[in-house]
Every structure is written in C-alpha cells, then in structure tokens.
Write an enzyme that holds these catalytic residues in place. Sequence first.
Site, short mmCIF file in Angstrom:
data_model
loop_
_atom_site.label_atom_id
_atom_site.label_comp_id
_atom_site.label_asym_id
_atom_site.label_seq_id
_atom_site.Cartn_x
_atom_site.Cartn_y
_atom_site.Cartn_z
CD GLU A 253 -48.90 14.69 62.38
OE1 GLU A 253 -49.25 13.51 62.13
OE2 GLU A 253 -48.92 15.71 61.56
CG ASP B 194 -57.13 20.53 61.32
OD1 ASP B 194 -56.13 20.20 61.46
OD2 ASP B 194 -57.43 20.99 59.91
ZN LIG Z 1 -52.91 15.37 59.24
#
Ligand SMILES: [Zn+2]
Length: 411
Positions: free
Chosen positions: A276, A357
């Site tokens: 996030e 990621d």
């Molecule tokens: Zn995301």
Amino acid sequence: MYNVYFYIILAFVVLSFVWGQILSFLNRKRMSPDIPPALAGIYNAEEYGRQQAYQKENSRFGLITGSFSFALTLLVLFFGVLGWLDTTLRTDITNFILLPLAFFGVILAVSEVLDFPFDWYATFVIEEKFGFNKSTCKLFVLDWVKNILLTVVLGGLILTAILCIYHYTETWFWLLAWIVVSVFSLIMSLFYSEWIVPLFNKQTPLEAGELRNAIEAFAQKAGFELTNIYVMDGSKRSSKANAYFTGMGKKKRIVLFDTLMKELDTDEIVAVLAHEIGHYKKKHTIYSLVGSIVTTGITFYILSLFLNSRPLAEALGGQIPSFHLGLVGFSFLFAPVSELTGLVFNAFSRKNEYEADAYTTQFGLGNALISALKKLSVQSLSNLNPHPWVVFWYYSHPTLLQRINAIQTHS
Ligand SMILES: [Zn+2]
C-alpha cells in the site's frame, strides 16, 4: 420515438449484454477441478471443491441478475418509460431543480426496491452458505437505509449544484460543472475516512505492540511518515479480509480490517502495508486522481453537446428535451466510451499493482507478500484460473499466479 438514437442505444445495450455473457461463458469453460500446477498445495482437494462451487454459484447468480436487468432495460426503452415519467412529473412539477430531482428520485427509489431482493439473496444465501456472511438482517436493512440517505443527500447536493450551473450559464456549463465535481470528489477523498466510514464502521487506532512496532519500523525504513494506522471492524459484515490506504498529505491513513489481522502474521501484514505504501511512493494515488479528473472534464464537455437534445429525449419516449432525459440518454450513448476508459484504467491499475509488489520486494518482503496473497486468495475463495480476456476486461489486479511469478523474478 423509434429514431436513430433509439436504435443506437438499443444496439449498445444488446452488445454489452451479449459481450458480458460471452466473457462469463469463457470463464465457466475454464473452470477445472485441478489446481494450476504452479499453485499446487494452496488448497486441499476438499477446499478447492468449495472454491469451485462458490464460483459456479456466483456465476449462475450473475447470469440471473444480468438477464433481469437486461430485460428490464429493454422494457424501459421499448415502452418509453423514462419519457413517460418525465411527462407525468411535468403535470405537477415545473421548477428547473425540482423536476430533475424528482425524476432521479423516482429512478433511485425503483432501482433500490428492485435491487433489494437480489442483494439480500447474495448476502444471506450465497455468502452465508460459504461461511462469509457475518451481517444480521437488522444490520443489512440499516446499511441499506443509510446508503440510500447518503445517495439522496450527496447526490441531491451535487445534482442541485450542476442544475444551477446549467440553468444560469449554458455556455460554460461543462467547465464549471467539471470544477465543482472535481472539488467535490477531492474533498470526499480527503475526508472519506472521517465522514463516511464512521457511518458504517468503527475505526480504532492500532494499539501499541509487536505489530505496530513492526509497521512503524518499516514506515521509517521506507521514509514514509505514518501516524494514522487504524483497525476497522470489517468482521461485523463479512469474514473476507482487506486493507486499504486513503487520503493524502497529513490526512493519509492506513486501515486494516480486523479480519486481516486474524488471518495474517506480522510479517505478512507488514508486506501488505508495504504494498500500500508502494502505491503512495510511486505516486499511483495522484495519477489515478488526475486521470479521473481529466476523464470527468472530457465527459462533461461531450455531455454538454447532448443535453437538451430533442431527438435524444424523443428516443427515450419524452416530448420535451430536458437536462435529465439528456443526461440519461447520454449515459446510454456514452457507455461504449466508458467501457474503453474502464479498460485503460484497469490496465493502468494492473501495472501499478506490479510496481507496488516490486516495491515491497525491494525490502526483502517478497516471500511474506506471496504467502499473504495466497492466504487472502484462499480465504476469499478467489478464482485461481480466470480466462485472460476476463482479466483484460474486468480485473484491476493481476491474477494471483501472475503476481507470484512477477514477485519471484524480482527477488
Ligand atoms: Zn495494490
């Protein structure tokens, strides 16, 4: 009534329904009782059977709701129901604000009543059967009422503002409406957690302890100023877990569902938060906001060309061109363009997911992220093997397998 606009609208409605059914058929064809080899071991055979049953049930339900709303739309179009509604309301209401408000009010009321049994079934039959539902009848009805009130108040406010602009400044309508709507959505995105969320959920600051220390240590390492970490009682409605990030600047806050904290260990939660934070650090939040502001502007400009169009009002069964018939007619005509912008936004969002990621992986949290993603996928019985066209058309996130592959090549 059956003019060129009518047939264009009809064609769009039919095409969109058929295309949706093709995609969902492709997805059903791809279902298989075997887990994709690369994900072997994430389910045992019995649990995977449950996943397949859940998917089948949702797909069947989607076919029923989709067909119902398709049939209803056709009836509304063929019988000129919207135009009839406008004509009927005009006998009592003529005010330039009250008439459109009444028009949309009736549409809202009818659609809320029609949706209610379907939503009820989805929650208390399907979600219940698979153990996801935690909501009670009372909470469900209360949510329904609150959502309607919220739509009436906020929707009514913004619509009144737009109607005033339209009435008094026809030439600059699109520009002023664009500014008003953009400022409104900016304010909403800043204060969403403080004004809207508390109407539905309780948010409490994450208490001091191992988890908070781990999160703060990570935030410091990442150079991310973070004071607002909240836990939200998502478990009062569903056992599905989630975490999200809202706001900007001093208003930014991270919200963890209590269900997430139950499912994941400390490292996995830190990895989810790192993801996030990655979105924020890579400026995805800002880009999406700018993207949606630009799209709103273009949409308002094109809308301004159709408002007050007589043939468009007639295509919907109306006799007098008006703001509200123009707006509804426009939303039908603009549907293919919205589909296309939706595709662009989804593609952009999937790219952002890979970037967030990769950001997480940089901090050596790749494996923790993989194990968190696997747990969350299993816990929500997500589809492990969607058809690539379905992913391309609807998915805002890459599939579990795609994300795992990308994380593994980065780490
Ligand atoms: Zn995301």
